[in-house]
Design an enzyme around this catalytic site. Structure first.
Site, PDB file in Angstrom:
ATOM      1  N   SER A  78      -3.047   5.861 -30.181  1.00  0.00           N
ATOM      2  CA  SER A  78      -2.548   5.678 -31.536  1.00  0.00           C
ATOM      3  C   SER A  78      -2.337   7.043 -32.186  1.00  0.00           C
ATOM      4  O   SER A  78      -1.556   7.842 -31.684  1.00  0.00           O
ATOM      5  CB  SER A  78      -3.510   4.792 -32.329  1.00  0.00           C
ATOM      6  OG  SER A  78      -2.911   4.327 -33.501  1.00  0.00           O
ATOM      7  N   ASP A  80       2.840  -4.882 -30.885  1.00  0.00           N
ATOM      8  CA  ASP A  80       2.020  -3.950 -31.669  1.00  0.00           C
ATOM      9  C   ASP A  80       2.578  -3.790 -33.082  1.00  0.00           C
ATOM     10  O   ASP A  80       3.698  -3.320 -33.258  1.00  0.00           O
ATOM     11  CB  ASP A  80       1.991  -2.594 -30.950  1.00  0.00           C
ATOM     12  CG  ASP A  80       0.970  -1.633 -31.524  1.00  0.00           C
ATOM     13  OD1 ASP A  80       0.555  -1.824 -32.679  1.00  0.00           O
ATOM     14  OD2 ASP A  80       0.592  -0.690 -30.804  1.00  0.00           O
ATOM     15  N   HIS A 130      -1.647  -3.734 -30.408  1.00  0.00           N
ATOM     16  CA  HIS A 130      -2.173  -2.374 -30.474  1.00  0.00           C
ATOM     17  C   HIS A 130      -3.414  -2.172 -29.615  1.00  0.00           C
ATOM     18  O   HIS A 130      -3.641  -1.079 -29.088  1.00  0.00           O
ATOM     19  CB  HIS A 130      -2.500  -2.045 -31.930  1.00  0.00           C
ATOM     20  CG  HIS A 130      -2.696  -0.593 -32.208  1.00  0.00           C
ATOM     21  ND1 HIS A 130      -1.689   0.332 -32.061  1.00  0.00           N
ATOM     22  CD2 HIS A 130      -3.779   0.107 -32.630  1.00  0.00           C
ATOM     23  CE1 HIS A 130      -2.138   1.533 -32.389  1.00  0.00           C
ATOM     24  NE2 HIS A 130      -3.406   1.427 -32.733  1.00  0.00           N
TER      25      HIS A 130
END
Length: 689
Positions: free
Chosen positions: A536, A621, A656
């Site tokens: 991320s 995501d 995610h």
């Protein structure tokens, strides 16, 4: 295994270029892969699937190794296991995992020895779904009803269900498009929950009455797109709280749980760059605030006159006050000093206070594991790089700790075979950067060891040293594992975050490079044996440092990386944008645009030799859109020199956080580790136990 260079007879998928001109503040960029944003285009999905097939082909020679590592990981876990029970009134709540099952079962029993009652079976609920997650799990005050939320796509959009625990039947009430917050009022029939707007921002709170056919009542609307809203309940169960938070500013509204149809009252109006958090005790609020205190201070304020507050714990330069919690007889404050968390306990009756002692010099902990209010027992979770996750009950009066449960680690694991330490690297401005390191005991520091260096460095989130049952598969193959506690994270408190955000962001990247250089200088490893890992915003870190110093690393694992950050930050319709202005800057301002332009990974790919790279994405995501890693890989393919591996792996049914089932997660880890072993040319053999 073959050498890390890509297999010559297996070609990556061809991808067309459709140049799109992007202009801002007189700066022109050409994005050849902007078209990948359209997931309704069959060519997009076909491309992602083709990349997955290419990745599978390139990793074909590691199939046996992947299976070996997977079996090692599974062989270390207690497949049939039960969590530490949490007391709530007459009941004890816990979860259980079972051999061969992906998801936990949620249970309770009345009294310490009562019969078990199954509340939810995640494996039954997940049947037929590629992804499954339980979000909110909220028991009604009378413990007769359960409100729970499920997500079956990975996009973090939940549906709330209500179950009658006496009959086992679901009520007809169903709430769609909810997020992570669901709370009960004291009447056992009123629910409060937050919902998402089109850009996936939790922006409203609604009230739902069980059995009502009328539309749910909107009780709060946050119009400022920088802010997200969540609803919670104080430990005393006396108040419902609506927390409105941006990256730097917060505001709290409250309502008595016994007045479900009342109006929420604002505690303190928001002040830009002031954050506060509250809990109650008797007639007082206890307020953790950054007003006049970058490292936070603690205030006591009468609930009837919250403006008449007094200071209990002042701000301290080297100690950040991270959390505050109240029990019937005790106040518990979580602090961070010299990078380590600690628990400060103060008794209300006589103001006596003490710190809870910890058994290791490098560890992490989290308080507040129980839900009871009228109890002298503080439950906290403890772990370190060599100590498995442990649940303790701490008697705050007797100052005695009891181990309730420690994660079992099978397969011959012995903590004494491993050693952890903390070293310091020096950043280019002279700042000392802590690095947590773990390896097998007896490691020879001759520069030949493989190493995996992890980093994150954003949002004030700390990368604390924790145990990983999966990581043992690396350590037993001679790896050094290290965590770089870089600026931008909260590892050394709030000032550490401030020193690595906005126009200070470059510190995050130079700190990580300094940590890598220190590991090499101390002869833990060498560049061609050094792998790096981040996800991320930590994936943005990976992209930035490989653009800056590709020669310093042998392999990169970038998980759902935020690498097309400049274009994302210019698109206010995306979930990760407006709320992030206070972390990265608003590109509408030329100074922030110019600064982000210097490090945005996608925009700074150069014609140079890059390390071996594995990049992952999630098609669903909502935080880092799949096209960011996909575009980055596509651009790298056209720009990179040499024959090093460049792999893109997209989970076509998740978001995610990757695969939701525990065994599927272990398979993903085994794949990542096999990539590292191949890329760094490390033997698959493990050390003797």
């Amino acid at each position: 295994m073959s050498t890390p260079a890509q297999t010559a007879d297996v070609k990556p998928p061809a991808l067309k270029t459709v140049p799109k001109e992007l202009e801002k503040h007189g700066d022109r960029r050409t994005d050849n892969y902007f078209w990948l944003r359209d997931r309704s285009n069959p060519e997009v999905v076909s491309y992602l699937e083709a990349e997955n097939k290419y990745t599978e082909a390139q990793m074909g020679d590691t199939k046996a190794l992947q299976e070996q590592i997977y079996q090692e990981i599974v062989g270390r876990i207690q497949e049939d296991d039960t969590s530490a029970p949490v007391k709530r009134g007459e009941y004890f709540y816990f979860t259980r995992t079972m051999k061969g099952k992906q998801y936990p079962v949620y249970l309770r029993r009345k009294g310490a020895g009562g019969p078990e009652e199954v509340l939810l079976d995640g494996n039954v609920l997940a049947a037929g779904a590629k992804y499954f997650q339980v979000g909110a799990f909220s028991i009604s005050p009378n413990q007769k009803l359960l409100a729970y939320a499920t997500d079956t796509s990975g996009d973090e959009t939940f549906t709330v269900h209500v179950k009658d625990l006496a009959t086992g039947q679901l009520l007809p009430d169903q709430i769609k498009n909810s997020y992570y917050s669901v709370e009960w009022a004291a009447d056992n029939k009123t629910l409060f929950y937050n919902v998402l707007n089109e850009s996936k921002r939790p922006f409203k709170v609604f009230r739902h009455t069980l059995g009502s056919t009328a539309a749910d009542v909107e009780v709060f609307h946050e119009a400022d797109e920088r802010f997200e809203v969540a609803i919670s309940k104080t430990r005393s169960q006396a108040y419902l709280l609506i927390d409105c938070d941006s990256q730097t500013t917060s505001e709290v509204w409250y309502l008595g749980t016994g007045q479900p149809e009342g109006k929420f009252t604002r505690l303190y109006p928001r002040i830009q760059d002031v954050e506060y958090q509250v809990t109650d005790h008797g007639s007082n609020w206890y307020v953790r605030t950054s007003e006049g205190a970058k490292t936070f201070r603690l205030m006591e304020a009468p609930i009837a006159h919250p403006e008449a507050r007094k200071e209990l714990i002042p701000a301290r330069k080297d100690v950040t006050l991270e959390d505050v919690d109240t029990y019937a007889d005790h106040l518990v404050v979580t602090e961070r000093a010299q990078g380590l968390l600690r628990l400060l306990v103060r008794r209300f009756s006589d103001a006596q206070e003490h710190l809870v002692s910890m058994p290791e010099p490098d560890y992490t902990l989290k308080g507040g594991g129980g839900v009871e209010y009228d109890t002298p027992v503080l439950r906290f979770n403890y772990t370190s790089l060599v100590t498995p996750p442990s649940v303790f009950d701490y008697d705050m009066n007797l100052r005695q700790r009891t181990l309730v449960k420690q994660q079992a680690v099978l397969g011959g694991f012995k903590p004494e075979n491993y050693v952890s330490e903390r070293i310091m690297g020096k950043a280019n401005d002279g700042t000392l950067i802590p690095i947590s390191v773990v390896s097998r005991k007896g490691l020879v520091k001759d520069g030949s060891n493989p190493c995996l260096l992890y980093g994150y460095g954003a949002y004030g989130i700390s990368s604390d040293p924790t145990f990983s049952v999966e990581r043992i598969s690396l350590l037993d193959r001679g790896f050094v594992y290290a965590i770089a506690h870089i600026r931008g994270g909260g590892d050394l408190g709030k000032p550490w975050h401030e020193a690595g955000r906005m126009l200070n962001k470059q510190h995050t990247f130079s700190d990580f490079i300094a940590a890598a250089q220190m590991l090499i200088a101390r002869r833990y490893t060498q560049p061609k044996k050094l792998g790096i890992l981040g996800g991320s915003a930590g994936g943005l870190l990976m992209g930035a440092v490989v653009n800056l110093r590709p020669d310093l690393f042998g392999a990169v694992v970038a998980k759902v990386p935020f690498v097309d950050m400049l274009s994302t930050m210019m698109d206010a319709s995306l979930p990760l944008t407006v709320g992030e202005y206070e972390e990265w800057g608003n590109p509408d301002d030329p100074k922030y645009y110019s600064y982000m332009r210097t490090y945005s990974p996608y925009d700074n790919v150069e014609r140079q030799t890059y390390p071996n790279m594995l990049v992952t994405a999630g098609l669903n995501d909502p935080r880092v859109s799949y096209w960011e890693p996909a575009k980055w890989v596509a651009k790298l393919r056209t720009m990179k020199k040499g024959n090093n591996l460049l792999l893109l792996k997209t989970n076509m049914g998740a978001g995610h956080f990757g695969a939701s089932g525990r065994y599927e997660r272990f398979k993903d880890t085994a794949f990542d580790y096999a990539f590292l072993l191949k890329a760094l040319e490390v033997s698959g053999q493990t050390a003797a136990k």
